[in-house]
Design a protein around this motif. Sequence first.
Motif, PDB file in Angstrom:
ATOM      1  N   SER A 213      48.591  48.421  40.707  1.00  0.00           N
ATOM      2  CA  SER A 213      47.325  49.124  40.461  1.00  0.00           C
ATOM      3  C   SER A 213      46.731  48.809  39.096  1.00  0.00           C
ATOM      4  N   ILE A 214      47.507  49.011  38.036  1.00  0.00           N
ATOM      5  CA  ILE A 214      46.993  48.807  36.679  1.00  0.00           C
ATOM      6  C   ILE A 214      46.709  47.337  36.437  1.00  0.00           C
ATOM      7  N   GLY A 215      47.624  46.479  36.859  1.00  0.00           N
ATOM      8  CA  GLY A 215      47.422  45.041  36.686  1.00  0.00           C
ATOM      9  C   GLY A 215      46.222  44.534  37.454  1.00  0.00           C
ATOM     10  N   ALA A 216      46.019  45.058  38.669  1.00  0.00           N
ATOM     11  CA  ALA A 216      44.864  44.634  39.467  1.00  0.00           C
ATOM     12  C   ALA A 216      43.565  45.066  38.805  1.00  0.00           C
ATOM     13  N   TRP A 217      43.533  46.308  38.271  1.00  0.00           N
ATOM     14  CA  TRP A 217      42.320  46.784  37.589  1.00  0.00           C
ATOM     15  C   TRP A 217      42.030  45.953  36.347  1.00  0.00           C
ATOM     16  N   LEU A 218      43.073  45.687  35.560  1.00  0.00           N
ATOM     17  CA  LEU A 218      42.896  44.883  34.354  1.00  0.00           C
ATOM     18  C   LEU A 218      42.409  43.482  34.699  1.00  0.00           C
ATOM     19  N   PHE A 219      42.994  42.890  35.726  1.00  0.00           N
ATOM     20  CA  PHE A 219      42.623  41.524  36.097  1.00  0.00           C
ATOM     21  C   PHE A 219      41.203  41.458  36.647  1.00  0.00           C
ATOM     22  N   LEU A 220      40.878  42.345  37.577  1.00  0.00           N
ATOM     23  CA  LEU A 220      39.559  42.295  38.211  1.00  0.00           C
ATOM     24  C   LEU A 220      38.444  42.606  37.222  1.00  0.00           C
ATOM     25  N   THR A 221      38.612  43.663  36.434  1.00  0.00           N
ATOM     26  CA  THR A 221      37.566  44.002  35.467  1.00  0.00           C
ATOM     27  C   THR A 221      37.464  42.947  34.373  1.00  0.00           C
ATOM     28  N   GLY A 222      38.607  42.426  33.925  1.00  0.00           N
ATOM     29  CA  GLY A 222      38.581  41.385  32.905  1.00  0.00           C
ATOM     30  C   GLY A 222      37.933  40.115  33.400  1.00  0.00           C
ATOM     31  N   TRP A 223      38.254  39.722  34.632  1.00  0.00           N
ATOM     32  CA  TRP A 223      37.664  38.510  35.216  1.00  0.00           C
ATOM     33  C   TRP A 223      36.159  38.680  35.406  1.00  0.00           C
ATOM     34  N   LEU A 224      35.748  39.833  35.914  1.00  0.00           N
ATOM     35  CA  LEU A 224      34.318  40.085  36.110  1.00  0.00           C
ATOM     36  C   LEU A 224      33.572  40.130  34.777  1.00  0.00           C
ATOM     37  N   CYS A 225      34.136  40.820  33.789  1.00  0.00           N
ATOM     38  CA  CYS A 225      33.483  40.898  32.477  1.00  0.00           C
ATOM     39  C   CYS A 225      33.352  39.520  31.850  1.00  0.00           C
ATOM     40  N   ASP A 226      34.358  38.674  32.021  1.00  0.00           N
ATOM     41  CA  ASP A 226      34.271  37.321  31.470  1.00  0.00           C
ATOM     42  C   ASP A 226      33.101  36.575  32.091  1.00  0.00           C
TER      43      ASP A 226
END
Length: 224
Positions: A181-194
């Motif tokens: 859960s936490i890793g998926a949120w970090l990855f998805l939001t980080g990838w989108l923000c980039d």
Amino acid sequence: MLSGTFSARAYSFFDTLVWIAGLNLLWIAFTLLGGGVFGAGPATAAAQILVRKRARGEAAPLVRGFAAGYTRNFGRANILALPVMAVSVALALNWNYFSTGRGIFPQLVAAAIFVAAIFLAGALCYVFPMYARYELPLPQYLLTSSRFAVRHLAGTVILLFVSAAVVYASMALPGLIPFFSIGAWLFLTGWLCDRFFTANDESVAEALAVESDSLPALQGASTA
């Protein structure tokens, strides 16, 4: 050819899942290492730094890179995260207090607090990805993230939707929390923000190029 392409995509997909699971476990472990409150900010900063590197196609050792990012950003990330945590707790406590009150005024206050919390959540989705990408004075990160969230509402809505989806999936399947859960949120939001930041930087660069190209012509017209 199709079989090779499918195999490559399948390998990339499962490799990303394993990477997200590792990121999730590292975030939890290093957050606990910092005593929870003092570990969450540095862990989030380290995670977003690694997410940005992966989004750019850079190879970075997960465990060693996370540990290095955590220790290097421990002080700055806490200065950034602790006030945000305090505001979040204050909003939650005030909403809980006013939402149970009777009458129009408490309900109006509760609604205003809820709207403020949504806005804060949208801005927070940008804070640590921005921290991982740009060198700014610490007070500027939340201010710049807030402005970015307002100016790019479509992206903010997408980030909030992703966050809500992760929360919903975690509530429906609590077993996801320790592993994904936490890793998926970090990855998805980080990838989108980039992606959002890259598009914004390119747009700004194009606008500056057009302005610099038109400036000599305007100067020539004024001196003619």
